[in-house]
Design an enzyme around this catalytic site. Sequence first.
Site, mmCIF file in Angstrom:
data_model
loop_
_atom_site.group_PDB
_atom_site.id
_atom_site.type_symbol
_atom_site.label_atom_id
_atom_site.label_comp_id
_atom_site.label_asym_id
_atom_site.label_seq_id
_atom_site.Cartn_x
_atom_site.Cartn_y
_atom_site.Cartn_z
ATOM 1 N N LYS A 67 0.622 -13.535 30.860
ATOM 2 C CA LYS A 67 -0.464 -14.215 31.390
ATOM 3 C C LYS A 67 -0.923 -13.921 32.871
ATOM 4 O O LYS A 67 -0.147 -13.417 33.737
ATOM 5 C CB LYS A 67 -0.306 -15.781 31.587
ATOM 6 C CG LYS A 67 -1.393 -16.594 31.974
ATOM 7 C CD LYS A 67 -1.010 -18.060 31.817
ATOM 8 C CE LYS A 67 -2.359 -18.961 31.980
ATOM 9 N NZ LYS A 67 -1.853 -20.542 32.136
ATOM 10 N N SER A 142 -4.572 -23.551 29.374
ATOM 11 C CA SER A 142 -5.238 -22.332 30.125
ATOM 12 C C SER A 142 -4.661 -21.203 29.377
ATOM 13 O O SER A 142 -5.314 -20.209 29.706
ATOM 14 C CB SER A 142 -5.138 -22.374 31.547
ATOM 15 O OG SER A 142 -3.786 -22.446 32.080
ATOM 16 N N SER A 166 -0.780 -26.458 29.562
ATOM 17 C CA SER A 166 -1.102 -25.114 29.216
ATOM 18 C C SER A 166 -0.521 -24.141 28.418
ATOM 19 O O SER A 166 -1.025 -22.922 28.185
ATOM 20 C CB SER A 166 -1.743 -24.578 30.554
ATOM 21 O OG SER A 166 -2.759 -25.300 31.098
#
Length: 467
Positions: A67, A142, A166
């Site tokens: 990420k 996210s 997330s």
Amino acid sequence: MTITQLRQQLTAGETTPAAILGKLAGEISARDGQTGAYLSHNLEAALAEAAQVDLSLPLGGIPIGIKDNMNVLGQPCTCGSKFLENFISPYDATVIRKLRAAGAIPFGRMNQDEFAMGSSTENSALQVTRNPHDPTRIPGGSSGGSAAAVADGTAIATLGSDTGGSIRQPASHCGVVGLKPSYGRVSRYGLVAFASSLDQIGPLTQSVEDAALILQAIAGVDPHDSTSLDVPVPDYLSGLNDGVKGLKLGIPKEYFGDGIDPGVRKNVEAAIQKLAAQGAEIIDISLPHTEHAVATYYVIAPAEASSNLSRFDGIRYGHRAANPADILDLYQKSREEGFGPEVKRRIILGTYVLSSGYYDAYYGRAQKVRTLIRRDFENAFQKVDAILSPVAPAPARKIGGISADPLQEYLSDIFTIAANLAGIPGISIPCGTADFDGGKNLPTGLQILAPHLGEAKMLQIAKAAEA
């Protein structure tokens, strides 16, 4: 293909790390143009690293997507924001060092909501990520890029971060496994902070066993992170196949009220019955302060975000406005130009609740309610070994569906937020499909919550549910 399957091929000499990377690069070229999970990837650097990897290590030769809010030396770290669009990481996060020590190869930067603020990956300032099961729908957020890449087959496994769901929510929407560890189990050093008392790094994978393998590699104390816990890391694989016979699994009534899509409810209840058929005892429980979790989270998280993001001022790194009139103008213009609307919204909210005259009324009170939420879980875990619930009230919605109503987006995290407030681990595993809002066969997820540092038991239950 799972990590376990690839490791068998690697050790048997049937493939090589370079071949795996080459195949992934081909998959990215063929499909990621539609999915948009990757912000960047450097095949040449990964191949150079693969040439030196020790295949005898637990993750030897396995590429892992990262990420884009975790630092990898020499690679971009944009946090999905224009503010850091050209930033290059000057060091490795602890999880990256630990992955490499286990033989893994960090490969690819995954799209995300800007500074991890969002539940859809629509808040990325750089590109749109789409759900591989239906490109008109969100992948969740996210960590939407991390989940979408695993679901699309363009990544074998990825790392995400979880501040209020997330990892688990996009895992549910994309039909993959997503694990949020206990607070303090995995170092946050090198993770760009959103809300420091809530953030955790964890894996998104194709199987529970793969999640256990990655957690084994990244867990443990870190002298660079004072919140990491100096406690032994258990062997997460040793009891993975022990089943659920004799275990007590709690069903919180607050997580099964109105507002849940009928397809989600049906799938989760069917999973619970299958676990009961394997010998688990199902017990009704109550988490009475659940109704306050969303409000509590959206006081505490923005407050911490407003503090953490104050370092982005146009001076030390990141975007700098051109031709400012003075130093104050530099601050204002740089932040105005660099941050997107959701980040600005949360900074303003966080600054307000921390301001003089409002701190006790909002932030102080939210911390007291957080304690009550934590106590709810402590009381529940005196009666049960784990808690089962949906991950999200509904499957993935359409892109742009509620973008004009941030409050509706905040409410979509109602089942995941409390685990972060309490600091306990949680995992989402695929749990059937459902039709929703015109979409067919959309993935849904079963959430398993366990006591603090109870990842081993949680993974054991997840493996039984996965079967």
